[in-house]
Design an enzyme around this catalytic site. Sequence first.
Site, PDB file in Angstrom:
ATOM      1  CG  ASP A   1       2.355 -41.320 -19.040  1.00 36.70           C
ATOM      2  OD1 ASP A   1       2.427 -40.574 -18.055  1.00 36.70           O
ATOM      3  OD2 ASP A   1       3.288 -42.052 -19.405  1.00 36.70           O
TER       4      ASP A   1
ATOM      5  CE  LYS B   1      11.127 -47.780 -15.598  1.00 34.59           C
ATOM      6  NZ  LYS B   1      11.308 -46.340 -15.779  1.00 34.59           N
TER       7      LYS B   1
ATOM      8  CG  ASP C   1       2.045 -45.266 -15.915  1.00 43.05           C
ATOM      9  OD1 ASP C   1       1.743 -44.928 -17.068  1.00 43.05           O
ATOM     10  OD2 ASP C   1       3.190 -45.617 -15.594  1.00 43.05           O
TER      11      ASP C   1
HETATM   12  P1  GTP Z   1       7.365 -45.517 -23.547  1.00 37.66           P
HETATM   13  O1  GTP Z   1       8.078 -45.340 -24.846  1.00 37.66           O
HETATM   14  O2  GTP Z   1       6.225 -46.502 -23.653  1.00 37.66           O
HETATM   15  O3  GTP Z   1       8.260 -45.782 -22.369  1.00 37.66           O
HETATM   16  O4  GTP Z   1       6.620 -44.144 -23.214  1.00 37.66           O
HETATM   17  P2  GTP Z   1       7.123 -42.626 -23.105  1.00 37.66           P
HETATM   18  O5  GTP Z   1       8.567 -42.449 -23.334  1.00 37.66           O
HETATM   19  O6  GTP Z   1       6.178 -41.828 -23.935  1.00 37.66           O
HETATM   20  O7  GTP Z   1       6.715 -42.335 -21.610  1.00 37.66           O
HETATM   21  P3  GTP Z   1       7.491 -42.207 -20.248  1.00 37.66           P
HETATM   22  O8  GTP Z   1       6.652 -42.916 -19.264  1.00 37.66           O
HETATM   23  O9  GTP Z   1       8.912 -42.533 -20.368  1.00 37.66           O
HETATM   24  O10 GTP Z   1       7.387 -40.636 -20.042  1.00 37.66           O
HETATM   25  C1  GTP Z   1       6.612 -39.991 -19.046  1.00 37.66           C
HETATM   26  C2  GTP Z   1       5.986 -38.735 -19.639  1.00 37.66           C
HETATM   27  O11 GTP Z   1       6.980 -37.891 -20.198  1.00 37.66           O
HETATM   28  C3  GTP Z   1       4.978 -39.049 -20.743  1.00 37.66           C
HETATM   29  O12 GTP Z   1       3.847 -38.244 -20.578  1.00 37.66           O
HETATM   30  C4  GTP Z   1       5.729 -38.708 -22.015  1.00 37.66           C
HETATM   31  O13 GTP Z   1       4.870 -38.231 -23.045  1.00 37.66           O
HETATM   32  C5  GTP Z   1       6.681 -37.613 -21.556  1.00 37.66           C
HETATM   33  N1  GTP Z   1       7.936 -37.658 -22.327  1.00 37.66           N
HETATM   34  C6  GTP Z   1       8.799 -38.711 -22.392  1.00 37.66           C
HETATM   35  N2  GTP Z   1       9.838 -38.412 -23.206  1.00 37.66           N
HETATM   36  C7  GTP Z   1       9.596 -37.144 -23.661  1.00 37.66           C
HETATM   37  C8  GTP Z   1      10.314 -36.267 -24.548  1.00 37.66           C
HETATM   38  O14 GTP Z   1      11.370 -36.591 -25.089  1.00 37.66           O
HETATM   39  N3  GTP Z   1       9.768 -35.029 -24.772  1.00 37.66           N
HETATM   40  C9  GTP Z   1       8.603 -34.617 -24.192  1.00 37.66           C
HETATM   41  N4  GTP Z   1       8.120 -33.397 -24.494  1.00 37.66           N
HETATM   42  N5  GTP Z   1       7.908 -35.421 -23.358  1.00 37.66           N
HETATM   43  C10 GTP Z   1       8.406 -36.665 -23.087  1.00 37.66           C
END
Ligand code: GTP
Length: 365
Positions: free
Chosen positions: A108, A159, A218
């Site tokens: 992202d 954070k 981001d």
């Molecule tokens: P929010 O629900 O809006 O917080 O987004 P998110 O959980 O998709 O994103 P976050 O910023 O927490 O995660 C950072 C990156 O890690 C992003 O590119 C997500 O797609 C990836 N990511 C987060 N959780 C997982 C997971 O459980 N499995 C995988 N494969 N990727 C994950």
Amino acid sequence: MKALVLAGGFGTRLRPLSCTRPKILFPILNKPLLYWMLEKMKANDVDEVIMAVNRQTAFQIKQSKLQKSDIKISYSFDPPGKPLGTGGPVKRAEKLLRNDDFLALNGDIFTDINYAELMKFHKKVGAIATIALHKVDDPSRYGVAELADDGRILRFIEKPTAKMAPSNLINAGVYAFNPKIFEYIPKGRKVSMEREVFPKLSEQGALYGYVHDGLWSDIGEVKEYLQINLYMLSLYSCDTCAPKHFDNVELKKPVLIDDKSFVGNDSIIGPNVILGSKVYVGRNVQIRNSVIMSGVEILDNTVIDGAVIGENVKIGRNVKINERCIIGDYAIIGDNVFLGEGVSICPAKEVLESISSAIFNAKCW
Ligand code: GTP
């Protein structure tokens, strides 16, 4: 060089647009984020990409036909119904990655970080993990690093409150890892790299930071998603960014209008507007500061300002859509409807009456 792309999150902060597409396929200047990432990877010595995803995201990536012949893409799946966080998917891909140092990229992030340089630095200092760091004004929403002169990260805090933040250098979501990283990630459960693994590595002096000064965004929230689109538009604006065949249309630069789109007489498009493929805009329409995704229909006398409109949305006549509105894919907005600031509409929802403002902030109508 191999790269693992983390793209299996739910993107809850990007709802309702993320109800129907994973973050990695959100368009930036009319091309999915993954397109930009693959271009960058190709230019930076990456020849194999492993997408850490769930099945739904893998399906949508395959549908998007972004597969490049000159870069191999394979998939590593999270267990069904069991998201593994940011660390679990790294551990799960161990067999594919254990032979050499590799990149890991959050799916992202839109950035011009030079991955090859990051990897060079990582190998030179002999780190187990190197985090690309980016300076921001308010670090409290991110992981923050305290960096020593030799590039070592002395402390990594996820954070922190604004007061507790040890610096303005935040985790840019781009990493270089040595295969020893696998020893630090427990198997078979959800793991947070940021809360469990990085603090431990920094205590052991094995975590380094690589400062990146250039472009970084981001796209985790809609405001940022719109912002990066409009920022990129300001850089890429050119005479050929809009088809030349419109009569009596005022284009206020910067605008980007796909060749397959149509704009009717007396409409004013711009400044700061991106129209995706096959968008139909009727007469006397005004659009400003907005991203309009593919297949959208906007009928006569409608005004859109500061909104993101999902794919294949139909918007009637005399509609007014205000700042920070987000319209999910395939929604229908009837004639004469007024949507006040910050209103979110769920995918495929039919809206026939006005909604004055987003009183219930998190609510998606
Ligand atoms: P929010 O629900 O809006 O917080 O987004 P998110 O959980 O998709 O994103 P976050 O910023 O927490 O995660 C950072 C990156 O890690 C992003 O590119 C997500 O797609 C990836 N990511 C987060 N959780 C997982 C997971 O459980 N499995 C995988 N494969 N990727 C994950």
